[in-house]
Design a protein around this motif. Sequence first.
Motif, mmCIF file in Angstrom:
data_model
loop_
_atom_site.group_PDB
_atom_site.id
_atom_site.type_symbol
_atom_site.label_atom_id
_atom_site.label_comp_id
_atom_site.label_asym_id
_atom_site.label_seq_id
_atom_site.Cartn_x
_atom_site.Cartn_y
_atom_site.Cartn_z
ATOM 1 N N LEU A 1 38.745 64.040 17.750
ATOM 2 C CA LEU A 1 40.424 64.008 18.308
ATOM 3 C C LEU A 1 41.044 62.900 17.805
ATOM 4 O O LEU A 1 40.760 61.702 17.767
ATOM 5 C CB LEU A 1 40.118 63.973 19.889
ATOM 6 N N PRO A 2 42.184 63.253 17.096
ATOM 7 C CA PRO A 2 42.908 62.084 16.672
ATOM 8 C C PRO A 2 43.666 61.316 17.763
ATOM 9 O O PRO A 2 43.598 61.887 18.958
ATOM 10 C CB PRO A 2 44.385 63.065 16.019
ATOM 11 N N MET A 3 43.747 59.997 17.565
ATOM 12 C CA MET A 3 44.197 59.173 18.694
ATOM 13 C C MET A 3 45.407 59.781 19.372
ATOM 14 O O MET A 3 46.633 59.774 18.597
ATOM 15 C CB MET A 3 44.469 57.579 18.223
ATOM 16 N N PRO A 4 45.397 60.010 20.689
ATOM 17 C CA PRO A 4 46.528 60.521 21.344
ATOM 18 C C PRO A 4 47.723 59.342 21.207
ATOM 19 O O PRO A 4 47.604 58.449 21.503
ATOM 20 C CB PRO A 4 46.374 60.764 22.679
ATOM 21 N N PRO A 5 48.847 59.701 20.797
ATOM 22 C CA PRO A 5 49.885 58.712 20.474
ATOM 23 C C PRO A 5 50.726 58.372 21.974
ATOM 24 O O PRO A 5 50.586 59.251 22.980
ATOM 25 C CB PRO A 5 51.005 59.726 19.523
ATOM 26 N N LEU A 6 51.361 57.267 22.021
ATOM 27 C CA LEU A 6 52.186 56.782 23.102
ATOM 28 C C LEU A 6 53.622 57.476 23.056
ATOM 29 O O LEU A 6 53.926 58.077 21.934
ATOM 30 C CB LEU A 6 52.391 55.230 22.848
ATOM 31 N N PRO B 1 52.980 61.821 14.458
ATOM 32 C CA PRO B 1 52.713 62.788 15.280
ATOM 33 C C PRO B 1 51.314 62.769 15.737
ATOM 34 O O PRO B 1 50.479 61.881 15.272
ATOM 35 C CB PRO B 1 52.750 64.186 14.533
ATOM 36 N N PHE B 2 50.716 63.638 16.820
ATOM 37 C CA PHE B 2 49.510 63.604 17.084
ATOM 38 C C PHE B 2 48.588 63.815 16.162
ATOM 39 O O PHE B 2 47.222 63.184 16.009
ATOM 40 C CB PHE B 2 49.418 64.453 18.194
ATOM 41 N N GLU B 3 48.903 64.486 15.082
ATOM 42 C CA GLU B 3 47.860 65.001 14.053
ATOM 43 C C GLU B 3 47.706 63.935 13.104
ATOM 44 O O GLU B 3 46.407 64.018 12.468
ATOM 45 C CB GLU B 3 48.550 66.250 13.350
ATOM 46 N N ALA B 4 48.419 62.860 13.190
ATOM 47 C CA ALA B 4 48.211 61.684 12.224
ATOM 48 C C ALA B 4 46.843 61.067 12.495
ATOM 49 O O ALA B 4 46.495 60.923 13.628
ATOM 50 C CB ALA B 4 49.469 60.820 12.378
#
Length: 481
Positions: A336-341, A347-350
Motif C-alpha cells: 500500500l502506498p503511504m496514505p497521505p496527510l 496523490p495517494f498513488e505516489a
Amino acid sequence: MGSTSEGDHGFAGVGRRALIKRSAALGLVSVPAMSFLSACASGGGDDTGAGTAEGKTSKGNPFGAKKGSKLDVVVFKGGYGDDYARAWEADFGKKLGITSSHTGTQEITGKLQPRFNAGNPPDIVDDSGAQKINIDVLYKNGQLLDLAEVLDAPSVDDPARKVRDTLIPGTLDPGMQEGKIVALNYIYTVWGLWYSGKLFEEKGWQPPKTWDDFLAICKDAKSQGIGGLAHQGKYPYYINVALMDLIAKKGGLDAMKAIDNLDPKAFVGSDAAQAAAEAVYEVVEKGYLMPGTNGLSHTESQTRWNQYKAAFITCGSWLENEQLKQTPPDFDMKFLPMPPLSGSALPFEAIRAGSGEPFVIPSKAGNLPAAKEFMRRMLSKEWSTLFAKQANSLTILKDGVDPGVRLRPGTQSTVEASKAAGDHTFRYLYTEWYGEMGTALEAASNELMARRIQPKEWLKRCQAAVDKQAKDPASKKNHRD
C-alpha cells in the motif's frame, strides 16, 4: 533490512517478489532521471586495481575474463537470500570456466572492513544490510571502481546497445558519488505500508487512501486487541519509511530535495516535516503501535505481523521474500502506498520507488576482468530472470524477466502500485550520499517512537544532522535540481 538494512536496506533490506513478466509488458513505471551538479574531484574510484587475471578480449568477453581464474564474491544474505548469487556463479563457471568463492553474510562490515583496510578486498560485493560499509565512506577512501567501463560495455542481450541503455531510467542515480557511478543498485524496490488481504477481509477494512482512514483502522484494530502499526524497532530505518514518505507527499518533491540538498530549513521551518512528525507521533501517543514493536528486530516484528498481531507494517518490497517461511499460505500479502496527510502535494498513488541493494567492485579487486564481466552478466535477461526465480523481485533491467513467471500476491501488488503511480515516484538520495547523517536521522526517529522526545525535538535533531553534514565541503559536490 532485507536489503534494506536489516534494516537499512532491508536495503535487508529491501524487496522481492515472485517476479515479473517483462517489465515492459507489466507497464513498469520508469523513474525520472535526476539532475546533479557533478564534479569529479580527488578521491573516489581508483581504477588501478590488483587485477592481474587477464585473458583475451572478444565480443563475448570484452574485459578479458580469464578461464581458470577465480572470483571472490561476497553477498549480503538478507531478505533476498543468496541462492540467486550461487545460481549466477554456477552459470559463470559453466560458460567462462571461472570458479567462484562465495560468502553469504549479514556481517558485511565485520568481515570486509579488515580486508579493505589491508588492500585485499573481494572482487565483487553486495554491500547491503544494517552492517553495510557506507558507500560514501568507501568512495572517499578511493576503494571503489568507477563502473563507467561496465555500463558502457555492450549488452549481453543486444551488443549493439550499451549496458546502461538497457536499464530503467533513474536507477543508476543512487549509486552516484560526485558524478561517478560507483555502486550498482541492482534491485527495483518500492517502499510503503503492507497489510494482510485476509485480515482486512475478515475485519471488513478497506485499504486506506488517506492518513485519517489509516488512523481509523489502527483505532479499530486496537479495540480488537490488534496492534495498528508494527515497525522494526531495533532498526529505525523502517519507521523512516513512513516519516520520509509523509514529508515527500505532504510537501512535494521540493520538500524531499530540501533534505537531500541539506537545506537550512529541511526540517526546522518545514511545514511538511512538522506535519509528518506529528502524524506519526499521534500513532505512538494513542497507543496504536503493536505492543513491544520498539524493541524488536526486523524479522521479529515482521513475524508477529504475519501472525496477525498488527494491521500494518512499514517496509520495502523485499518483505515478501524475507518472510516466505513465516507467512501463512492464505495471508494474501499486499502493498500500500503511504496514505497521505490532508492537503498533500502528491496523490495517494505516489510511491517511493527506485533501485536498491548496491553491488560494488573494489578498486583493488584481485580479479578485475572477471568482476567486470560478472557485473555485465548480472544485467542480462538470463541472470535477471535467475534472480527473479530465486529472490522474488524485479531488477533494474528493462524487460528483464522472461514471461510466464507466476507472481506472488505481494509482488503482484507492487507491480500494480507501480503502474498506478505512473510518473508520481520519488526517491531520497541522502541515504547513499550521507551515511552519518542518515544514521543520525534514524536515531532521532528511534527516540520519537519511544516517546523520549516529541516532534519539536525530533525536528531539531534532524536539522542538526543536516546542518552538520552541510559543513562538510564534499557535500557541495552532491546536488539535486
